[in-house]
Scaffold this motif. Structure first.
Motif, PDB file in Angstrom:
ATOM      1  N   PRO A   1      69.650  26.912  22.198  1.00 14.22           N
ATOM      2  CA  PRO A   1      69.646  27.088  23.838  1.00 14.22           C
ATOM      3  C   PRO A   1      70.035  26.236  25.268  1.00 14.22           C
ATOM      4  N   PRO A   2      70.175  25.286  24.969  1.00 13.80           N
ATOM      5  CA  PRO A   2      70.538  24.351  25.287  1.00 13.80           C
ATOM      6  C   PRO A   2      71.917  24.711  26.698  1.00 13.80           C
ATOM      7  N   ARG A   3      72.101  25.432  25.110  1.00  9.69           N
ATOM      8  CA  ARG A   3      73.544  26.222  25.847  1.00  9.69           C
ATOM      9  C   ARG A   3      73.367  27.584  26.561  1.00  9.69           C
ATOM     10  N   GLN A   4      72.551  28.656  25.833  1.00  9.09           N
ATOM     11  CA  GLN A   4      72.273  29.829  25.902  1.00  9.09           C
ATOM     12  C   GLN A   4      71.297  29.886  27.550  1.00  9.09           C
ATOM     13  N   VAL A   5      70.102  28.814  28.141  1.00 12.24           N
ATOM     14  CA  VAL A   5      68.991  29.340  28.824  1.00 12.24           C
ATOM     15  C   VAL A   5      69.600  28.249  29.599  1.00 12.24           C
ATOM     16  N   PRO A   6      69.462  28.426  31.185  1.00 11.85           N
ATOM     17  CA  PRO A   6      70.345  27.783  32.093  1.00 11.85           C
ATOM     18  C   PRO A   6      68.581  27.256  32.449  1.00 11.85           C
TER      19      PRO A   6
ATOM     20  N   ALA B   1      58.198  32.273  28.591  1.00 13.03           N
ATOM     21  CA  ALA B   1      59.464  32.276  28.862  1.00 13.03           C
ATOM     22  C   ALA B   1      60.737  33.324  27.825  1.00 13.03           C
ATOM     23  N   HIS B   2      61.100  34.379  28.049  1.00  8.99           N
ATOM     24  CA  HIS B   2      62.049  34.696  28.003  1.00  8.99           C
ATOM     25  C   HIS B   2      63.061  35.574  28.166  1.00  8.99           C
ATOM     26  N   ILE B   3      64.097  36.689  27.163  1.00  5.64           N
ATOM     27  CA  ILE B   3      64.646  37.203  27.858  1.00  5.64           C
ATOM     28  C   ILE B   3      63.952  38.866  28.950  1.00  5.64           C
ATOM     29  N   SER B   4      64.414  38.471  29.982  1.00  7.30           N
ATOM     30  CA  SER B   4      63.300  40.179  30.397  1.00  7.30           C
ATOM     31  C   SER B   4      64.282  40.519  31.907  1.00  7.30           C
ATOM     32  N   PHE B   5      65.078  41.183  32.222  1.00  7.30           N
ATOM     33  CA  PHE B   5      65.196  42.520  33.010  1.00  7.30           C
ATOM     34  C   PHE B   5      65.223  43.841  33.207  1.00  7.30           C
ATOM     35  N   ALA B   6      66.004  44.351  33.971  1.00 11.27           N
ATOM     36  CA  ALA B   6      65.806  45.684  33.729  1.00 11.27           C
ATOM     37  C   ALA B   6      66.484  46.770  32.569  1.00 11.27           C
ATOM     38  N   GLN B   7      65.867  47.542  32.694  1.00 12.01           N
ATOM     39  CA  GLN B   7      65.818  48.195  31.214  1.00 12.01           C
ATOM     40  C   GLN B   7      66.455  49.781  31.540  1.00 12.01           C
ATOM     41  N   THR B   8      66.774  49.577  33.073  1.00 12.66           N
ATOM     42  CA  THR B   8      67.545  51.519  33.594  1.00 12.66           C
ATOM     43  C   THR B   8      68.958  50.958  32.989  1.00 12.66           C
ATOM     44  N   GLU B   9      70.052  51.764  33.210  1.00 12.91           N
ATOM     45  CA  GLU B   9      71.659  51.592  33.216  1.00 12.91           C
ATOM     46  C   GLU B   9      71.875  52.600  34.321  1.00 12.91           C
TER      47      GLU B   9
ATOM     48  N   LEU C   1      69.418  33.554  35.127  1.00 14.09           N
ATOM     49  CA  LEU C   1      70.726  34.835  34.730  1.00 14.09           C
ATOM     50  C   LEU C   1      68.810  35.813  34.259  1.00 14.09           C
ATOM     51  N   SER C   2      69.212  35.485  32.662  1.00 16.38           N
ATOM     52  CA  SER C   2      68.659  36.824  32.156  1.00 16.38           C
ATOM     53  C   SER C   2      67.430  36.316  31.617  1.00 16.38           C
ATOM     54  N   PHE C   3      66.824  35.401  31.864  1.00 15.57           N
ATOM     55  CA  PHE C   3      65.473  34.785  31.781  1.00 15.57           C
ATOM     56  C   PHE C   3      64.091  34.440  32.332  1.00 15.57           C
ATOM     57  N   ARG C   4      63.336  35.340  31.673  1.00 17.20           N
ATOM     58  CA  ARG C   4      62.576  34.597  33.383  1.00 17.20           C
ATOM     59  C   ARG C   4      61.169  33.601  32.689  1.00 17.20           C
ATOM     60  N   GLY C   5      60.234  33.508  32.858  1.00 19.32           N
ATOM     61  CA  GLY C   5      59.243  33.151  32.930  1.00 19.32           C
ATOM     62  C   GLY C   5      58.144  32.968  33.590  1.00 19.32           C
ATOM     63  N   TRP C   6      56.605  32.558  33.090  1.00 18.32           N
ATOM     64  CA  TRP C   6      55.303  33.424  33.491  1.00 18.32           C
ATOM     65  C   TRP C   6      54.245  32.555  33.494  1.00 18.32           C
ATOM     66  N   VAL C   7      53.475  31.974  34.207  1.00 20.59           N
ATOM     67  CA  VAL C   7      52.296  31.324  34.135  1.00 20.59           C
ATOM     68  C   VAL C   7      50.990  32.474  34.109  1.00 20.59           C
ATOM     69  N   ALA C   8      49.908  32.558  33.374  1.00 20.14           N
ATOM     70  CA  ALA C   8      48.609  32.963  33.834  1.00 20.14           C
ATOM     71  C   ALA C   8      47.750  32.584  33.353  1.00 20.14           C
TER      72      ALA C   8
END
Length: 225
Positions: free
Chosen positions: A18-23, A145-153, A215-222
């Motif tokens: 994770p320290p290498r993969q997650v900005p 927080a996890h990988i999340s991005f647009a799912q259209t091509e 980059l490819s990761f997003r994090g939310w608070v709720a």
């Protein structure tokens, strides 16, 4: 109960990845702690979903000496790694093997799920969020927080390639990079950010807000109202 990506060998090397993969990996932990602490007492009881590896529990326990944690994960091998990681705080950490439905009822003063939800199939996502929601006290914060991005091509394929390329060596074999992209397509459940936020609201959470993007990761608070 072990995810195919978390066999014994991969579990042993997990804490290095994770320290290498997650900005901004360390900063992510700091932000999560700050957001949880805004709505938690000094002696808070926290729920950690996907606790295998133990990295977030150690970071939070280091920063908040009054907190205790229940960590749950389906992988026995990953929990072995977590036990080693949290040794300095073992008296404040309870590790449980299983899925969220078998977690204690709480109520918890906060919850977190880091780098976990992209391993949960789409059809189980809402139920997982609802289980977390029910286990929180009113006013508690939940961070994920996890990988999340647009799912259209072509955006989806472009983001998968970026995700793989970020942590790869500059001289990585192109064939291996293509294989890594194929593995992500086949084994991870990645949703668009808008769907993530809608699902949080469906589960009952309010105040859904993006607090992290790397980059490819997003994090939310709720929050549980």
């Amino acid at each position: 109960m072990t995810h195919p990506l978390f066999d014994r060998d991969s579990a042993r090397s997990y804490t290095e990845r994770p320290p290498r993969q997650v900005p901004g990996f360390d900063s992510l932990h700091r932000m999560v702690g700050m957001l949880l602490a805004e709505h938690a007492p000094e002696n808070a009881h926290m729920l950690v979903l996907g606790a295998g590896g133990g990295l977030e529990m150690k970071a939070l326990a280091d920063a908040y000496p009054g907190w205790c944690f229940d960590g749950i994960d389906p992988s026995a091998e990953m929990l072995k790694v977590a036990r080693q990681t949290v040794v300095p705080h073992a008296d404040r950490v309870q590790l449980l093997q299983g899925y969220i439905a078998s977690a204690p009822d709480g109520p918890y003063d906060g919850a977190t799920a880091l780098l976990t939800f992209h391993f949960i199939p789409r059809e189980q996502r809402l139920a997982t969020l609802e289980h977390i929601f029910r286990r929180l006290r009113s006013g508690a914060a939940f961070t994920l927080a996890h990988i999340s991005f647009a799912q259209t091509e072509p955006e989806r394929s472009q983001w998968i390639a970026r995700h793989v390329g970020y942590s790869a060596a500059q001289d990585a074999d192109p064939a291996q990079l293509r294989q890594a992209c194929d593995t992500i397509r086949a084994r991870l459940t990645i949703l668009a950010p808008e769907e993530e936020e809608n699902m949080l609201r469906q589960a009952g959470f309010t105040g859904v807000a993006l607090f992290y993007a790397g980059l490819s990761f997003r994090g939310w608070v709720a929050y549980k109202p």
